[in-house]
Design an enzyme around this catalytic site. Structure first.
Site, mmCIF file in Angstrom:
data_model
loop_
_atom_site.group_PDB
_atom_site.id
_atom_site.type_symbol
_atom_site.label_atom_id
_atom_site.label_comp_id
_atom_site.label_asym_id
_atom_site.label_seq_id
_atom_site.Cartn_x
_atom_site.Cartn_y
_atom_site.Cartn_z
ATOM 1 N N LYS A 50 -39.698 -8.766 -36.766
ATOM 2 C CA LYS A 50 -40.082 -7.850 -35.895
ATOM 3 C C LYS A 50 -40.097 -8.076 -34.166
ATOM 4 O O LYS A 50 -39.530 -7.282 -33.978
ATOM 5 C CB LYS A 50 -40.374 -6.604 -36.841
ATOM 6 C CG LYS A 50 -40.576 -4.919 -35.814
ATOM 7 C CD LYS A 50 -39.288 -4.513 -36.528
ATOM 8 C CE LYS A 50 -38.987 -3.337 -35.824
ATOM 9 N NZ LYS A 50 -38.261 -2.806 -35.696
ATOM 10 N N LYS A 110 -26.228 -4.749 -36.816
ATOM 11 C CA LYS A 110 -27.048 -4.413 -38.241
ATOM 12 C C LYS A 110 -26.965 -4.914 -38.914
ATOM 13 O O LYS A 110 -27.333 -5.277 -39.961
ATOM 14 C CB LYS A 110 -27.058 -2.609 -38.038
ATOM 15 C CG LYS A 110 -28.333 -2.370 -38.163
ATOM 16 C CD LYS A 110 -29.541 -2.202 -37.023
ATOM 17 C CE LYS A 110 -29.748 -3.380 -36.551
ATOM 18 N NZ LYS A 110 -30.549 -3.084 -35.363
ATOM 19 N N GLU A 165 -27.824 -8.187 -40.095
ATOM 20 C CA GLU A 165 -28.987 -8.516 -40.140
ATOM 21 C C GLU A 165 -29.343 -8.501 -41.268
ATOM 22 O O GLU A 165 -30.189 -9.124 -41.586
ATOM 23 C CB GLU A 165 -29.486 -8.476 -39.206
ATOM 24 C CG GLU A 165 -30.004 -8.659 -37.506
ATOM 25 C CD GLU A 165 -30.906 -6.687 -36.971
ATOM 26 O OE1 GLU A 165 -30.619 -5.903 -36.907
ATOM 27 O OE2 GLU A 165 -32.120 -7.563 -36.513
ATOM 28 N N GLU A 172 -23.643 -3.428 -31.490
ATOM 29 C CA GLU A 172 -25.139 -2.962 -32.371
ATOM 30 C C GLU A 172 -24.252 -3.180 -34.005
ATOM 31 O O GLU A 172 -25.262 -3.326 -34.404
ATOM 32 C CB GLU A 172 -24.969 -1.578 -31.449
ATOM 33 C CG GLU A 172 -26.233 -1.082 -32.725
ATOM 34 C CD GLU A 172 -27.235 -2.247 -33.076
ATOM 35 O OE1 GLU A 172 -27.340 -2.944 -32.298
ATOM 36 O OE2 GLU A 172 -28.224 -1.312 -33.834
ATOM 37 N N ASN A 217 -50.659 -17.418 -33.438
ATOM 38 C CA ASN A 217 -49.216 -16.631 -32.988
ATOM 39 C C ASN A 217 -48.916 -16.758 -32.402
ATOM 40 O O ASN A 217 -49.567 -17.163 -30.914
ATOM 41 C CB ASN A 217 -49.496 -15.431 -33.520
ATOM 42 C CG ASN A 217 -47.855 -14.617 -32.410
ATOM 43 O OD1 ASN A 217 -46.781 -15.304 -32.972
ATOM 44 N ND2 ASN A 217 -48.139 -14.081 -32.423
ATOM 45 N N GLY A 218 -47.238 -17.636 -31.889
ATOM 46 C CA GLY A 218 -46.952 -18.165 -30.521
ATOM 47 C C GLY A 218 -46.868 -19.821 -30.393
ATOM 48 O O GLY A 218 -46.405 -20.351 -31.661
ATOM 49 N N TRP A 268 -44.533 -16.761 -39.369
ATOM 50 C CA TRP A 268 -42.802 -17.206 -39.056
ATOM 51 C C TRP A 268 -42.305 -18.626 -38.537
ATOM 52 O O TRP A 268 -43.004 -19.181 -37.326
ATOM 53 C CB TRP A 268 -43.030 -15.773 -38.470
ATOM 54 C CG TRP A 268 -41.361 -15.492 -37.598
ATOM 55 C CD1 TRP A 268 -39.960 -15.333 -38.731
ATOM 56 C CD2 TRP A 268 -40.081 -16.046 -36.811
ATOM 57 N NE1 TRP A 268 -38.718 -15.682 -38.633
ATOM 58 C CE2 TRP A 268 -39.124 -16.146 -37.160
ATOM 59 C CE3 TRP A 268 -40.410 -17.133 -35.691
ATOM 60 C CZ2 TRP A 268 -37.783 -16.820 -36.320
ATOM 61 C CZ3 TRP A 268 -39.654 -17.425 -34.952
ATOM 62 C CH2 TRP A 268 -38.221 -17.164 -35.457
ATOM 63 N N HIS A 320 -6.654 -10.817 -27.614
ATOM 64 C CA HIS A 320 -6.934 -12.160 -26.790
ATOM 65 C C HIS A 320 -7.604 -12.910 -27.682
ATOM 66 O O HIS A 320 -7.907 -14.173 -27.068
ATOM 67 C CB HIS A 320 -7.422 -11.231 -25.573
ATOM 68 C CG HIS A 320 -6.673 -10.430 -24.805
ATOM 69 N ND1 HIS A 320 -6.362 -11.095 -24.045
ATOM 70 C CD2 HIS A 320 -7.368 -9.350 -24.406
ATOM 71 C CE1 HIS A 320 -5.917 -9.779 -23.370
ATOM 72 N NE2 HIS A 320 -6.119 -9.254 -23.830
ATOM 73 N N CYS A 348 -45.532 -14.153 -36.264
ATOM 74 C CA CYS A 348 -46.435 -14.635 -36.962
ATOM 75 C C CYS A 348 -47.742 -13.235 -37.032
ATOM 76 O O CYS A 348 -47.637 -12.887 -35.514
ATOM 77 C CB CYS A 348 -47.461 -16.104 -37.214
ATOM 78 S SG CYS A 348 -46.124 -16.737 -36.791
ATOM 79 N N ARG A 388 -43.328 -8.108 -39.439
ATOM 80 C CA ARG A 388 -43.193 -8.742 -38.404
ATOM 81 C C ARG A 388 -42.372 -9.537 -38.505
ATOM 82 O O ARG A 388 -41.550 -9.652 -37.099
ATOM 83 C CB ARG A 388 -44.517 -9.063 -37.990
ATOM 84 C CG ARG A 388 -46.020 -8.132 -36.574
ATOM 85 C CD ARG A 388 -46.520 -8.320 -37.125
ATOM 86 N NE ARG A 388 -47.305 -9.507 -35.737
ATOM 87 C CZ ARG A 388 -47.454 -9.115 -34.892
ATOM 88 N NH1 ARG A 388 -47.424 -8.074 -34.259
ATOM 89 N NH2 ARG A 388 -47.155 -10.242 -33.895
#
Ligand code: M6R
Length: 605
Positions: free
Chosen positions: A600, A481, A484, A477, A98-99, A74, A500, A2, A27
């Protein structure tokens, strides 16, 4: 996560609030809203989806007033609906937050019993109702906000606005960052300085537990014990808050392209032309028995790569953990060890909590951050900025390679301090790093062939990434990426692990991306690649010219990167991994810079 803004201005607040919210879009959010006070009347507008929906609503239902608060949400408690969108309003109180308020259920039950019923599913409306109740009991807005804040548990940044009060805002910070902006006869609040940059460059950061009473004359700040607190006003460099695409279609494309420049800057900052390191005083590994690295997401993969460097180059035992596990695992930490926290934003809630766990248990708490004013930087004994510049794309790119660069320099310092490398070897390693920007430019020039490969990747449902040694975390990574921003299922594996289990997934429809410079492990990786090809897997081999010449036959596609000392190859190989994700997302038509569901900076657990 947020974003919060607040304005006590001399002009109409709505356009300023929307502009500031636009600057917080990076964000991540799924609804937005603003509230203003006009002639004492408190009113609000809220819309689901992108800010353009809120702007459209404001065209048809404008909001007048020079005082206002705004929010990008968010979703945490409750879906992305208009009812759950902020600002939340209860009687004369409007709140943005926010939180997460951890005790909101108990508070909500208590309020319901007292006749204060909640409309939304959010924890934030509970805050507004609590303040309303205090005001109904006769408290002034300031005292109602103060007593409300005192009842809240969890992590939050809050901004309150009140009906009948054109010249009052209350801001509070506990666990989530909040900045106060000073204008001339105007005052502002923002989740970060970037939001406030068009309005002011004079910023005061609230500290943990602070709350502030804002009027157009200024801000009175109180600490968690309600004592008057002096917090410094700083001038931020507007340059550092620029959020422009500079001709690129997406921030991510711009940030990928910026890597040679920002890495050259970081190297210039931390090394000398004579081939020595110029790290801050205090970066001395003498007597350090272990390094524990903690981070989340991409930053944790940077730590994972660095583990190879600390162990192989410096002979220093290195542990890594994702912050969300570390913080609850209660790991025993040696008092002679260092704990190192890596974070682009410096505000990731889990990483910050892990840092607080380590504080006092280790010889030194060190952080590698992009935002030098962040909570993680401020709470570390030593903070090393990565100097990547503002990163807006939700998918981290330049921050990752800058984190790797700074971690490589730390590993070299550890190796030198521990007598594992001498001055000559150190200078040779630094030379190799200094060549990186040029090699990265070469890698960037592969964008067109990568786009052609990505057109095919976009049709896949599952994609695997393989790597060995320090290329293994890069495989993780690369997969992160890709998923996402393209929403294609992707996994990274250590090449040797393939047989395996994951090999069961291989068939002609599963592209397998093998990242393998011609290093000491190359032949082993090629054997694993052959196992894939024997099962009709479509292999994309990313290697150097020798590697492609030796092992490229039979691969579906190859990409040739310039030669470089294999030890630092993960920094270079990050570029094709990022470009593959970027172009695949373009081919799929997804939202590259603001992928669904992602934020973000993850400031909640
Ligand atoms: O700001 P941080 O580096 O602490 O963020 C950590 C992760 O949330 C972040 O790297 C995330 O995984 C990115 N979206 C990756 O692209």
């Amino acid at each position: 996560m947020c974003g919060i803004v607040g304005v006590l201005g001399n002009h109409e607040a709505a356009p300023l609030l929307v502009e500031a919210l636009k600057r917080l879009e990076y964000r991540g959010y799924d609804s937005a809203g603003i509230a203003t006070v006009n002639g004492g009347k408190l009113d609000r507008r809220r819309a689901v989806g992108k800010l353009v929906n809120l702007s459209d609503l404001l065209v048809h239902q404008p909001l007048a007033g020079k005082s206002g608060i705004g929010h990008t949400r968010w979703a945490t408690h409750g879906a992305a609906t208009v009812t759950n969108a902020h600002p939340h309003k209860a009687g004369p109180v409007a709140v943005v937050h926010n939180g997460i308020i951890e005790n909101f259920r108990a508070l909500r039950a208590e309020l319901a019993e007292a006749g204060y019923a909640q409309e939304s599913q959010t924890d934030t409306e509970t805050v507004a109702l609590l303040a309303q109740r205090f005001m109904d009991e006769g408290l002034s807005p300031i005292h109602a906000a103060r007593d409300t804040i005192a009842r809240l548990e969890g992590a939050f940044a809050l901004c309150f606005l009140f009906a009948g009060e054109d010249d009052l805002m209350i801001a509070a910070r506990k666990g989530s960052p909040l900045a106060i902006g000073h204008g001339t006869g105007e005052m502002f609040v923002g989740s970060d300085a970037i939001a406030l940059a068009p309005m002011t460059d004079r910023i005061t950061y609230l500290e943990e537990g602070d709350w502030a009473v804002l009027t157009r004359k200024g801000a009175e700040i109180f600490d968690s014990l309600d004592r008057r607190a002096n917090r410094a006003e700083t001038r931020i460099q507007i340059e550092a808050t620029r959020v422009e695409k500079a001709g690129y279609k997406h921030f991510m494309a711009k940030e990928i392209a910026e890597q040679p420049v920002v890495i050259a800057d970081a190297l210039k900052h931390y090394t000398t032309a004579e081939g020595t390191l110029r790290l801050p005083e205090g970066v001395d590994f003498t007597g350090v028995d272990r390094i524990t690295m903690v981070a989340c997401g991409t930053a944790s993969y940077a730590c994972h790569v660095a583990k190879y460097w600390f162990e192989q180059i410096a002979g220093l035992p290195a542990e890594i953990d994702v912050a969300s596990e570390f913080r609850y695992r209660e790991p025993p930490l040696s008092p002679a060890s260092w704990a190192l926290f890596v974070s682009q934003s410096g505000e990731t809630a889990d990483t910050l909590a892990a840092l607080r766990y380590a504080n006092g248990k280790v010889a030194r708490v060190v952080s590698v951050v992009n935002v030098p004013t962040s909570s993680i930087a401020r709470e570390s004994d030593l903070a090393l900025p990565i100097l990547a510049g503002v990163e807006i794309g939700v998918a981290s790119t330049k921050a990752f390679t800058c984190q790797l660069t700074v971690l490589a320099l730390l590993a070299l310092k550890a190796a030198h301090d521990r007598g594992r490398i001498d001055d000559v070897a150190l200078a040779a390693h630094l030379d190799a790093l200094r060549n990186l920007p040029g090699l990265m430019n070469h890698a960037l020039s592969l964008s067109t062939p990568i786009a052609a490969i990505a057109d095919d990747l976009a049709k896949a449902q599952d994609i695997l990434f393989l790597g060995r040694g320090a290329m293994y975390p890069l495989a993780l990574e690369g997969a992160l990426k890709l998923k996402e921003i393209s929403y294609i299922h992707a996994e990274g594996y250590a090449s040797g692990e393939l047989k395996h289990g994951p090999i069961a997934l291989i068939d002609a429809a599963v592209p397998v991306i093998v990242m393998a410079p011609r290093d000491g492990l190359f032949d082993k990786t090629v054997s694993n690649m052959q196992e894939v090809m024997a099962r009709h897997g479509k292999v994309l081999l990313i290697s150097d010219a020798h590697g492609v010449a030796e092992a490229g036959a039979g691969a579906w596609k190859t990409l040739t990167l310039p030669d470089m000392p294999p030890v630092f190859a993960p920094i270079l190989y990050a570029i094709p991994a990022q470009l593959l994700a970027y172009h695949t997302a373009i081919a799929k038509g997804t939202d590259v810079d603001q992928p669904r569901n992602l934020a973000k900076s993850v400031t909640v657990e």
